[in-house]
Enzyme design. Structure first.
Site, mmCIF file in Angstrom:
data_model
loop_
_atom_site.group_PDB
_atom_site.id
_atom_site.type_symbol
_atom_site.label_atom_id
_atom_site.label_comp_id
_atom_site.label_asym_id
_atom_site.label_seq_id
_atom_site.Cartn_x
_atom_site.Cartn_y
_atom_site.Cartn_z
ATOM 1 N N ASP A 1 -9.456 5.248 -7.557
ATOM 2 C CA ASP A 1 -8.910 6.539 -7.505
ATOM 3 C C ASP A 1 -9.765 7.618 -8.396
ATOM 4 O O ASP A 1 -10.488 7.154 -9.213
ATOM 5 C CB ASP A 1 -7.330 6.474 -8.187
ATOM 6 C CG ASP A 1 -6.838 8.241 -8.133
ATOM 7 O OD1 ASP A 1 -7.033 8.589 -7.089
ATOM 8 O OD2 ASP A 1 -6.239 8.609 -9.098
ATOM 9 N N TYR B 1 -10.795 15.111 -7.208
ATOM 10 C CA TYR B 1 -11.449 14.913 -6.005
ATOM 11 C C TYR B 1 -11.007 16.130 -5.071
ATOM 12 O O TYR B 1 -11.832 16.460 -4.066
ATOM 13 C CB TYR B 1 -11.291 13.501 -5.229
ATOM 14 C CG TYR B 1 -12.032 12.457 -5.698
ATOM 15 C CD1 TYR B 1 -13.000 12.652 -6.723
ATOM 16 C CD2 TYR B 1 -12.172 11.275 -4.912
ATOM 17 C CE1 TYR B 1 -13.666 11.632 -7.166
ATOM 18 C CE2 TYR B 1 -12.932 10.081 -5.475
ATOM 19 C CZ TYR B 1 -13.656 10.217 -6.453
ATOM 20 O OH TYR B 1 -14.461 9.116 -6.879
ATOM 21 N N GLY B 2 -9.541 16.709 -5.370
ATOM 22 C CA GLY B 2 -9.299 17.537 -4.285
ATOM 23 C C GLY B 2 -9.941 18.698 -3.916
ATOM 24 O O GLY B 2 -9.739 19.483 -3.033
ATOM 25 N N ASN C 1 -5.456 10.034 -2.004
ATOM 26 C CA ASN C 1 -5.376 10.680 -0.780
ATOM 27 C C ASN C 1 -6.732 11.175 -0.171
ATOM 28 O O ASN C 1 -6.942 11.445 0.929
ATOM 29 C CB ASN C 1 -3.977 11.424 -0.898
ATOM 30 C CG ASN C 1 -2.717 10.655 -0.894
ATOM 31 O OD1 ASN C 1 -1.871 10.669 0.106
ATOM 32 N ND2 ASN C 1 -2.419 10.213 -2.026
ATOM 33 N N SER C 2 -7.181 11.955 -1.308
ATOM 34 C CA SER C 2 -8.482 12.809 -0.959
ATOM 35 C C SER C 2 -9.407 12.008 -0.421
ATOM 36 O O SER C 2 -10.384 12.203 0.399
ATOM 37 C CB SER C 2 -8.864 13.694 -2.130
ATOM 38 O OG SER C 2 -7.957 14.747 -2.645
ATOM 39 N N THR D 1 -1.612 10.613 -5.043
ATOM 40 C CA THR D 1 -1.308 9.372 -5.925
ATOM 41 C C THR D 1 -0.762 9.701 -7.270
ATOM 42 O O THR D 1 -0.219 9.103 -8.140
ATOM 43 C CB THR D 1 -2.093 8.216 -5.821
ATOM 44 O OG1 THR D 1 -3.392 8.517 -6.320
ATOM 45 C CG2 THR D 1 -2.056 7.444 -4.664
ATOM 46 N N HIS D 2 -1.210 10.910 -7.637
ATOM 47 C CA HIS D 2 -1.006 11.468 -9.004
ATOM 48 C C HIS D 2 0.690 11.789 -9.244
ATOM 49 O O HIS D 2 1.076 11.795 -10.160
ATOM 50 C CB HIS D 2 -1.843 12.720 -9.602
ATOM 51 C CG HIS D 2 -3.082 12.421 -9.939
ATOM 52 N ND1 HIS D 2 -4.140 11.799 -9.183
ATOM 53 C CD2 HIS D 2 -3.672 12.282 -11.447
ATOM 54 C CE1 HIS D 2 -5.226 11.686 -9.810
ATOM 55 N NE2 HIS D 2 -5.000 12.168 -11.152
#
Length: 276
Positions: free
Chosen positions: A21, A53-54, A85-86, A197-198
């Site tokens: 992650d 990453y977003g 997810n990103s 996931t955060h």
């Protein structure tokens, strides 16, 4: 057309599971894997140097994700969990190409989208990073299984930095959550997917906002169950390892990561700096 049957007979149940992650978020998935699969060795890579990453470009996310995947393959992992997810939304194709069916790859979007699409959900909301929302992967994945579900996605970019700075159960996060969840896009939803996931680190505060009006999906549990199912199917479950090892690699060691990882995994965890 028949799909080729995957063959993982070259792998051993004793090999570790690799998880990655951008930061602490993937620990929510790693914690659930630890709970569900208590005899597995885990190797976790948190790319704290490049988080979040977003708000990065697709090319950057692909670059980070493939480098980390190569590292986890070098570490002899028997499965790779993209606990971001990103990274899933932007680099899943490239990660799968790199892995080339050498090991199973589990992402955090498709198992959740599939589960939601086969249950009773009509109006689904997704909160996620800009990179995940811009990819539209949740909507595509859910509607691939059930075209009648209405899916509304909202970018909530301030949540990851707030979590990485340690602002949990804090007036700052309460204010951010209120501002995002009161957005008109999420007005009629019955179900909310935490598309990062955060975000499960704030699940209590999010549930508090909704009361019992909206069902909040527990993604880490769905992902861990998918991993277990795949390992069982290929006879790769380790059920005879009384002292599993948990090794954490970080591209930048941060106080918040140390704090949360110790809370989730106990005081004797092994943190190592590794710049790829």
């Amino acid at each position: 057309m028949k799909t080729k049957k995957q063959d993982f007979s070259h792998l051993s149940a004793k090999q570790p599971i690799g998880i990655f992650d951008s930061g602490v978020g993937g620990l929510t998935v790693a914690k659930e894997i630890k709970r569900l699969l208590p005899h597995e060795d885990l190797i976790y890579f948190g790319d704290t140097k490049h988080l979040p990453y977003g708000d990065k470009s697709r090319e950057a996310i692909v670059g980070y994700s493939t480098k980390i995947t190569s590292f986890l393959l070098e570490k002899n992992c028997k499965a790779i969990v993209i606990a971001c997810n990103s990274a899933t939304a932007n680099a899943l194709k490239e990660v799968l190409e790199l892995v080339n069916e050498k090991v199973p790859v589990i992402d955090v979007i498709n198992p959740v989208a599939e589960k939601v699409s086969y249950e009773i959900h009509n109006n689904v909301g997704v909160i996620a990073t800009k990179a995940t929302v811009n990819s539209g992967l949740y909507k595509k994945s859910i509607r691939k299984h059930n075209k009648f579900i209405k899916v509304d996605e909202l970018a909530t970019p301030l949540l990851v930095p707030a979590i990485e700075e340690g602002f949990r159960n804090h007036p700052i996060t309460h204010s951010i959550i209120y501002n995002y969840l009161s957005n008109n896009k999420l007005k009629n939803i019955e179900t909310l997917i935490l598309g990062c996931t955060h975000y499960p680190l704030l699940i209590n505060e999010i549930k508090q906002y909704y009361g019992n009006r909206v069902r909040v999906i527990d993604s880490p549990s769905i992902v861990a169950n998918q991993l277990k199912m795949i390992l069982e199917k290929h006879h790769l479950l380790n059920d005879n390892n009384p002292k599993p090892k948990y090794h954490f690699y970080l591209s930048d060691i941060t106080k918040n990561f140390e704090k949360i990882s110790k809370k989730f995994f106990g005081k004797s965890i092994d943190l190592e700096m590794k710049v790829l």
